[in-house]
Design an enzyme around this catalytic site. Structure first.
Site, mmCIF file in Angstrom:
data_model
loop_
_atom_site.group_PDB
_atom_site.id
_atom_site.type_symbol
_atom_site.label_atom_id
_atom_site.label_comp_id
_atom_site.label_asym_id
_atom_site.label_seq_id
_atom_site.Cartn_x
_atom_site.Cartn_y
_atom_site.Cartn_z
ATOM 1 N N GLU A 60 0.839 -1.210 0.000
ATOM 2 C CA GLU A 60 0.000 0.000 0.000
ATOM 3 C C GLU A 60 0.866 1.249 0.000
ATOM 4 O O GLU A 60 0.624 2.205 -0.749
ATOM 5 C CB GLU A 60 -0.916 0.026 1.240
ATOM 6 C CG GLU A 60 -1.932 -1.106 1.303
ATOM 7 C CD GLU A 60 -1.410 -2.367 1.977
ATOM 8 O OE1 GLU A 60 -0.199 -2.675 1.863
ATOM 9 O OE2 GLU A 60 -2.219 -3.058 2.623
ATOM 10 N N CYS A 93 -2.191 -2.750 7.225
ATOM 11 C CA CYS A 93 -1.608 -2.619 8.567
ATOM 12 C C CYS A 93 -1.815 -1.195 9.090
ATOM 13 O O CYS A 93 -2.196 -0.281 8.340
ATOM 14 C CB CYS A 93 -0.127 -2.990 8.557
ATOM 15 S SG CYS A 93 0.957 -1.664 7.980
ATOM 16 N N CYS A 96 0.098 1.615 7.282
ATOM 17 C CA CYS A 96 -0.474 1.944 5.966
ATOM 18 C C CYS A 96 -1.776 2.714 6.107
ATOM 19 O O CYS A 96 -2.053 3.629 5.331
ATOM 20 C CB CYS A 96 -0.664 0.690 5.126
ATOM 21 S SG CYS A 96 0.905 0.027 4.559
HETATM 22 N N1 THU Z 1 2.203 -6.449 4.042
HETATM 23 C C1 THU Z 1 1.750 -5.630 3.047
HETATM 24 O O1 THU Z 1 2.451 -5.370 2.064
HETATM 25 N N2 THU Z 1 0.512 -5.103 3.173
HETATM 26 C C2 THU Z 1 -0.371 -5.441 4.157
HETATM 27 O O2 THU Z 1 -1.495 -4.945 4.135
HETATM 28 C C3 THU Z 1 0.020 -6.364 5.211
HETATM 29 C C4 THU Z 1 1.458 -6.749 5.224
HETATM 30 C C5 THU Z 1 3.534 -7.067 3.862
HETATM 31 C C6 THU Z 1 4.622 -6.609 4.764
HETATM 32 C C7 THU Z 1 5.555 -7.780 4.746
HETATM 33 O O3 THU Z 1 6.374 -7.692 3.580
HETATM 34 C C8 THU Z 1 4.636 -8.983 4.575
HETATM 35 O O4 THU Z 1 3.419 -8.455 4.072
HETATM 36 C C9 THU Z 1 4.372 -9.762 5.839
HETATM 37 O O5 THU Z 1 3.935 -8.931 6.852
#
Ligand code: THU
Length: 138
Positions: A60, A93, A96
């Protein structure tokens, strides 16, 4: 502003495509995201991990930073699509959510996955009473 169904389909497809670019050798959790701007443009991003785990950047935020880096001076986000190749949709998360708030406090968040289940919410539902740019000028 409402998002047209055709735009939403395009946005979801962009998020799914972006997930294929994910650099996730540590978590193996590949995420793609795409944002729709108020002017109708789409910017995509994927998560980019690092051997120093704390530096991992979510899909994101990559998408949003991609838009800013492309020259979006007054970026307004209407909608964020997220895709994970999982059975249940992934919610953004906390970090984000905060970054989305900067450019799209009223944004719609649509998360899809391999399964049928879809998360469809507004940022305000996911991050109520957010701290944002407005707080600094009061
Ligand atoms: N992650 C994202 O890219 N977006 C989300 O909404 C949740 C988590 C990624 C971060 C990390 O590279 C992996 O997912 C595991 O947490």
């Amino acid at each position: 502003m409402p998002v047209f169904p055709a735009q939403l389909d395009q946005l979801k497809a962009a998020a799914r495509q972006a997930s294929q670019q994910a650099y996730a050798p540590y978590s193996k959790f590949k995420v793609g995201a795409a944002i729709l701007t108020r002017t109708g443009k789409i910017y995509a991003g994927c998560n980019v991990e690092n051997a120093s785990y704390g530096l991992c950047n979510c899909a994101e935020r990559t998408a949003i930073f991609n838009a800013v880096a492309a020259g979006e001076k007054k970026l307004k986000i209407e909608c964020v699509a997220i895709y994970t190749p999982t059975t249940e949709p992934t919610a953004p998360c906390g970090a984000c959510r905060q970054v989305i708030n900067e450019f799209g406090p009223k944004a719609r968040i649509v998360s899809t996955c391999r399964g049928r289940s879809v998360l469809d919410a507004t940022l305000d539902q996911l991050l109520p009473n957010a701290f944002g740019p407005g707080n600094l000028s009061k």
